[in-house]
Design a protein around this motif. Structure first.
Motif, PDB file in Angstrom:
ATOM      1  N   ILE A   1       4.256   5.859  -9.836  1.00 25.57           N
ATOM      2  CA  ILE A   1       5.128   6.690  -9.617  1.00 25.57           C
ATOM      3  C   ILE A   1       4.615   7.471  -8.417  1.00 25.57           C
ATOM      4  CG2 ILE A   1       6.485   8.795 -10.049  1.00 25.57           C
ATOM      5  CD1 ILE A   1       6.476   7.746 -13.089  1.00 25.57           C
ATOM      6  N   VAL A   2       5.214   7.548  -7.041  1.00 20.56           N
ATOM      7  CA  VAL A   2       4.874   8.248  -6.163  1.00 20.56           C
ATOM      8  C   VAL A   2       5.670   9.369  -5.768  1.00 20.56           C
ATOM      9  CG1 VAL A   2       4.317   8.111  -3.631  1.00 20.56           C
ATOM     10  CG2 VAL A   2       3.928   6.212  -4.907  1.00 20.56           C
TER      11      VAL A   2
ATOM     12  N   THR B   1       0.672  -1.257  -0.060  1.00 16.37           N
ATOM     13  CA  THR B   1       0.145   0.026   0.013  1.00 16.37           C
ATOM     14  C   THR B   1       0.935   1.165  -0.031  1.00 16.37           C
ATOM     15  OG1 THR B   1      -0.105   0.143   2.483  1.00 16.37           O
ATOM     16  CG2 THR B   1      -1.693  -1.096   1.306  1.00 16.37           C
ATOM     17  N   LEU B   2       0.323   2.319  -0.362  1.00 15.49           N
ATOM     18  CA  LEU B   2       1.018   3.748  -0.305  1.00 15.49           C
ATOM     19  C   LEU B   2       1.696   3.771   1.118  1.00 15.49           C
ATOM     20  CD1 LEU B   2       1.548   6.292  -1.511  1.00 15.49           C
ATOM     21  CD2 LEU B   2      -0.514   7.302  -0.894  1.00 15.49           C
TER      22      LEU B   2
ATOM     23  N   ALA C   1       6.586   4.123   4.507  1.00 15.09           N
ATOM     24  CA  ALA C   1       7.137   3.656   5.740  1.00 15.09           C
ATOM     25  C   ALA C   1       8.511   2.987   5.350  1.00 15.09           C
ATOM     26  CB  ALA C   1       6.160   2.595   6.441  1.00 15.09           C
ATOM     27  N   MET C   2       8.604   1.986   4.243  1.00 14.74           N
ATOM     28  CA  MET C   2       9.569   1.311   3.901  1.00 14.74           C
ATOM     29  C   MET C   2      10.866   2.230   3.498  1.00 14.74           C
ATOM     30  SD  MET C   2       7.798  -1.907   1.965  1.00 14.74           S
ATOM     31  CE  MET C   2       8.703  -1.927   0.769  1.00 14.74           C
ATOM     32  N   SER C   3      10.452   3.428   2.940  1.00 15.46           N
ATOM     33  CA  SER C   3      11.252   4.040   2.274  1.00 15.46           C
ATOM     34  C   SER C   3      11.975   5.223   3.485  1.00 15.46           C
ATOM     35  CB  SER C   3      10.773   4.973   1.258  1.00 15.46           C
ATOM     36  OG  SER C   3       9.853   6.063   1.752  1.00 15.46           O
ATOM     37  N   GLY C   4      11.443   4.926   4.773  1.00 13.13           N
ATOM     38  CA  GLY C   4      12.053   5.986   5.624  1.00 13.13           C
ATOM     39  C   GLY C   4      10.977   7.064   6.445  1.00 13.13           C
ATOM     40  N   GLY C   5       9.464   6.952   5.664  1.00 10.05           N
ATOM     41  CA  GLY C   5       8.909   7.892   5.959  1.00 10.05           C
ATOM     42  C   GLY C   5       8.920   9.376   5.175  1.00 10.05           C
TER      43      GLY C   5
END
Length: 92
Positions: free
Chosen positions: A63-64, A6-7, A12-16
């Protein structure tokens, strides 16, 4: 990734979020099936966290984009610490 994400999990996985990030206007650009064009959706992660809206399941090639602070806000963040370091002269 081998499992759906999920988004909010991806963030969270990218460090917030970085300092000053606009979590209320996260843009997801998603490729339109059978086309090279993309659709765009704006998601408020604040509302997702408050359970006011559903989290978005990301798809391959999404792409986020998370905007940072505005130029003026970034300018102030640079200026204020500089001003506090200037010597002061007190005039009686």
């Amino acid at each position: 990734l081998s499992e759906p994400v999920t988004l909010t999990q991806a963030i969270a996985m990218s460090g917030g979020f970085a300092s000053g990030a606009k979590s209320d206007k996260v843009v997801i650009r998603r490729q339109i099936e059978g086309s090279t064009n993309r659709s765009e959706m704006i998601v408020s992660v604040k509302e997702v966290n408050q359970r006011k809206t559903d989290d978005v399941l990301l798809r391959p090639n999404d792409i986020v984009e998370v905007a940072g602070p505005g130029k003026f806000s970034a300018f102030l963040k640079t200026l204020v610490p500089t001003l506090t370091q200037l010597p002061l002269r007190v005039v009686p």
